[in-house]
Design a protein around this motif. Sequence first.
Motif, short mmCIF file in Angstrom:
data_model
loop_
_atom_site.label_atom_id
_atom_site.label_comp_id
_atom_site.label_asym_id
_atom_site.label_seq_id
_atom_site.Cartn_x
_atom_site.Cartn_y
_atom_site.Cartn_z
N VAL A 1 -0.62 4.90 -0.96
CA VAL A 1 -1.74 5.02 -0.03
C VAL A 1 -1.28 5.76 1.22
N MET B 1 0.82 -1.20 0.00
CA MET B 1 0.00 0.00 0.00
C MET B 1 0.87 1.26 0.00
N LEU C 1 -8.32 -2.85 3.06
CA LEU C 1 -8.03 -1.48 3.45
C LEU C 1 -9.01 -1.00 4.52
N PHE D 1 0.81 4.95 4.72
CA PHE D 1 -0.23 4.06 5.25
C PHE D 1 0.22 3.36 6.52
#
Length: 271
Positions: A82, A77, A106, A140
């Motif tokens: 992200v 990610m 997620l 993330f």
Amino acid sequence: MKPIIAADELADALAGSRPPVLLDIRYRLGGPHGRPEYEAGHLPGAVFVDLDAELAGPPGEHGRHPLPDLEVFTEAMRRAGVSAGRSVVVYDASGGWAAARAWWLLRWAGHADVRVLDGGFAAWTGPLETTEPAPERGDFRPAPGALGALSAQDAGALARSGLLLDARAAERYRGEVEPIDPVAGHIPGAVSAPTSQNLDATGRFLPAGRLAERFAALGAEPGGEVGVYCGSGVSAAQQAVALELAGYRPLLYVGSWSEWCRDPAREVARG
């Protein structure tokens, strides 16, 4: 926020000052790897994510697609860009199954702003790219548990005292055929609810009202919790999207039938 986004809405978002992170999760169960399709053409800025390697752990006692190693998932990610406070859109070309797996992971890991492209790759009529982007690395930070996950024990209990949906094809639920797992049948008390019935003829999700009617007819209480499983926790994630779209609170049994049927002590129902 709805768990899905239309292609025209996505086009507008990509043209904005802060476009969403776009993840390409093209994958077919038992089929060829999705990267060649990605390299042949993908949505602008999309990063390819490997379902088997990055959205699932190695097959084993917890099924064919167990939860991924958290460090592996986190790295995938972050590599894709992200970050906290930035929206994510995921898509595939297989009825939303693979994209929904990324959506669910997620959400489960605490990233609330994520949606599935309604209709998938086929719904996109805008330009495509063949070059692989190099997005800025994301920050993330997973916080597992934000979306409900069921253990085998939880799933069995919910099938007895609540509502557990089996998202596989009806003939697999009945135990008439089993092309993948070593045992045919379903979790006792589970209700058959094939994922194909969540979509219209174009591959888009049915309107929320029609989905709500569908799940209510299967026994779901308005706004209540509903468990769902499939063969290995991939197609059931699409059912989780449909449940949330319809106003229910989905609980995913990630191990699904491929974990359940490994233990001969667990009961199996047929018919």
